[in-house]
Design an enzyme around this catalytic site. Structure first.
Site, mmCIF file in Angstrom:
data_model
loop_
_atom_site.group_PDB
_atom_site.id
_atom_site.type_symbol
_atom_site.label_atom_id
_atom_site.label_comp_id
_atom_site.label_asym_id
_atom_site.label_seq_id
_atom_site.Cartn_x
_atom_site.Cartn_y
_atom_site.Cartn_z
ATOM 1 N N CYS A 5 61.238 46.092 70.141
ATOM 2 C CA CYS A 5 60.758 47.421 70.547
ATOM 3 C C CYS A 5 59.922 47.292 71.821
ATOM 4 O O CYS A 5 60.032 48.138 72.724
ATOM 5 C CB CYS A 5 59.947 48.070 69.419
ATOM 6 S SG CYS A 5 60.971 48.762 68.093
ATOM 7 N N ASP A 28 69.242 35.946 75.271
ATOM 8 C CA ASP A 28 68.337 35.315 74.313
ATOM 9 C C ASP A 28 67.465 34.317 75.061
ATOM 10 O O ASP A 28 67.950 33.526 75.875
ATOM 11 C CB ASP A 28 69.148 34.605 73.214
ATOM 12 C CG ASP A 28 68.294 34.255 72.006
ATOM 13 O OD1 ASP A 28 67.266 33.563 72.179
ATOM 14 O OD2 ASP A 28 68.649 34.669 70.896
ATOM 15 N N HIS A 44 64.605 51.426 66.296
ATOM 16 C CA HIS A 44 64.274 50.312 65.405
ATOM 17 C C HIS A 44 64.908 50.489 64.025
ATOM 18 O O HIS A 44 64.650 51.471 63.331
ATOM 19 C CB HIS A 44 62.760 50.193 65.237
ATOM 20 C CG HIS A 44 62.362 49.044 64.359
ATOM 21 N ND1 HIS A 44 61.955 47.821 64.854
ATOM 22 C CD2 HIS A 44 62.340 48.921 63.012
ATOM 23 C CE1 HIS A 44 61.692 47.016 63.844
ATOM 24 N NE2 HIS A 44 61.910 47.656 62.704
ATOM 25 N N GLY A 90 68.271 33.441 58.046
ATOM 26 C CA GLY A 90 67.778 32.977 59.336
ATOM 27 C C GLY A 90 67.294 34.071 60.263
ATOM 28 O O GLY A 90 67.027 33.810 61.441
ATOM 29 N N THR A 92 64.818 36.130 62.179
ATOM 30 C CA THR A 92 63.418 35.898 62.569
ATOM 31 C C THR A 92 62.805 37.116 63.253
ATOM 32 O O THR A 92 61.585 37.233 63.296
ATOM 33 C CB THR A 92 63.302 34.688 63.518
ATOM 34 O OG1 THR A 92 64.133 34.915 64.661
ATOM 35 C CG2 THR A 92 63.729 33.404 62.825
ATOM 36 N N HIS A 95 64.355 43.432 63.713
ATOM 37 C CA HIS A 95 64.915 44.595 64.422
ATOM 38 C C HIS A 95 66.377 44.216 64.604
ATOM 39 O O HIS A 95 66.682 43.218 65.287
ATOM 40 C CB HIS A 95 64.184 44.785 65.763
ATOM 41 C CG HIS A 95 64.672 45.915 66.609
ATOM 42 N ND1 HIS A 95 63.800 46.790 67.241
ATOM 43 C CD2 HIS A 95 65.921 46.306 66.965
ATOM 44 C CE1 HIS A 95 64.488 47.681 67.945
ATOM 45 N NE2 HIS A 95 65.785 47.396 67.794
ATOM 46 N N HIS A 97 69.966 43.141 65.355
ATOM 47 C CA HIS A 97 70.584 42.690 66.607
ATOM 48 C C HIS A 97 71.796 41.835 66.295
ATOM 49 O O HIS A 97 71.883 41.218 65.230
ATOM 50 C CB HIS A 97 69.584 41.902 67.459
ATOM 51 C CG HIS A 97 68.975 40.747 66.734
ATOM 52 N ND1 HIS A 97 67.939 40.900 65.837
ATOM 53 C CD2 HIS A 97 69.266 39.425 66.747
ATOM 54 C CE1 HIS A 97 67.604 39.723 65.341
ATOM 55 N NE2 HIS A 97 68.399 38.818 65.865
HETATM 56 P P1 5GP Z 1 67.426 36.002 64.639
HETATM 57 O O1 5GP Z 1 66.930 34.628 64.247
HETATM 58 O O2 5GP Z 1 66.489 37.079 64.139
HETATM 59 O O3 5GP Z 1 68.870 36.260 64.297
HETATM 60 O O4 5GP Z 1 67.412 36.015 66.230
HETATM 61 C C1 5GP Z 1 66.274 36.323 66.973
HETATM 62 C C2 5GP Z 1 66.534 35.808 68.357
HETATM 63 O O5 5GP Z 1 65.605 36.434 69.222
HETATM 64 C C3 5GP Z 1 66.346 34.296 68.499
HETATM 65 O O6 5GP Z 1 67.569 33.704 68.915
HETATM 66 C C4 5GP Z 1 65.230 34.174 69.542
HETATM 67 O O7 5GP Z 1 65.459 33.124 70.455
HETATM 68 C C5 5GP Z 1 65.260 35.521 70.232
HETATM 69 N N1 5GP Z 1 63.960 35.948 70.732
HETATM 70 C C6 5GP Z 1 62.770 35.940 70.078
HETATM 71 N N2 5GP Z 1 61.787 36.432 70.858
HETATM 72 C C7 5GP Z 1 62.382 36.760 72.047
HETATM 73 C C8 5GP Z 1 61.871 37.313 73.271
HETATM 74 O O8 5GP Z 1 60.684 37.598 73.432
HETATM 75 N N3 5GP Z 1 62.784 37.513 74.271
HETATM 76 C C9 5GP Z 1 64.108 37.216 74.114
HETATM 77 N N4 5GP Z 1 64.926 37.455 75.165
HETATM 78 N N5 5GP Z 1 64.612 36.686 72.984
HETATM 79 C C10 5GP Z 1 63.769 36.458 71.960
HETATM 80 ZN ZN ZN Z 2 61.804 47.125 66.767
#
Ligand code: 5GP
Ligand code: ZN
Length: 130
Positions: A5, A28, A44, A90, A92, A95, A97
């Protein structure tokens, strides 16, 4: 505070590669492979179970557009299009995506669903889920 967000509001910098009314796509910050992109609804929703269908459709259409662009520019050998839902899977950032992960020979990423030897009864599961 939700990091995505904040990115959408412009309060945290990001590298935007696609945007439309409902969706943004950003690189990413941790590039699992070259071009690894996150496709994010502007509104969101915590995860795939929460997001409404029209926005989900917008995200998936954007994911295809992003993949097509990466395909032209970097010519990867393949893609993984994936979503992590829940901590156990997994996730993290809570929100919703979708990861667009271009795959290259010898990219050393291991995402594998075959050759698991768990003893599940497919008839039972199919009947549970139909
Ligand atoms: P998840 O683990 O939730 O599927 O993926 C979250 C992704 O968000 C991770 O691959 C992580 O590298 C990426 N990520 C986390 N914080 C940030 C950020 O501040 N900027 C960007 N561009 N990616 C982020
Ligand atoms: Zn959000």
């Amino acid at each position: 505070m939700c990091v995505f967000c904040e990115i959408i509001k412009g309060n945290i910098p990001s590298k935007k590669v696609y945007e439309d009314n409902d969706v943004v796509a950003i690189l990413d910050i941790s590039q699992a492979t070259k071009g690894h992109t996150l496709v994010i609804p502007k509104k969101h929703y915590a995860n795939i179970l929460e997001i409404e269908y029209p926005e989900y459709e917008a995200v998936m259409i954007a994911a295809k557009k992003v993949a097509e662009k990466i395909n032209v520019v970097y010519k990867p050998e393949g893609f993984n299009i994936l979503n992590n839902c829940g901590e156990a899977a997994g996730q993290t950032v809570n929100h919703f995506h979708v990861h667009v992960l271009p795959r290259y020979k010898d990219d050393d990423l291991n995402i594998q669903f075959t050759d698991h030897s768990k003893d599940f009864n497919l008839n039972e599961i199919a009947s549970d889920l139909e």
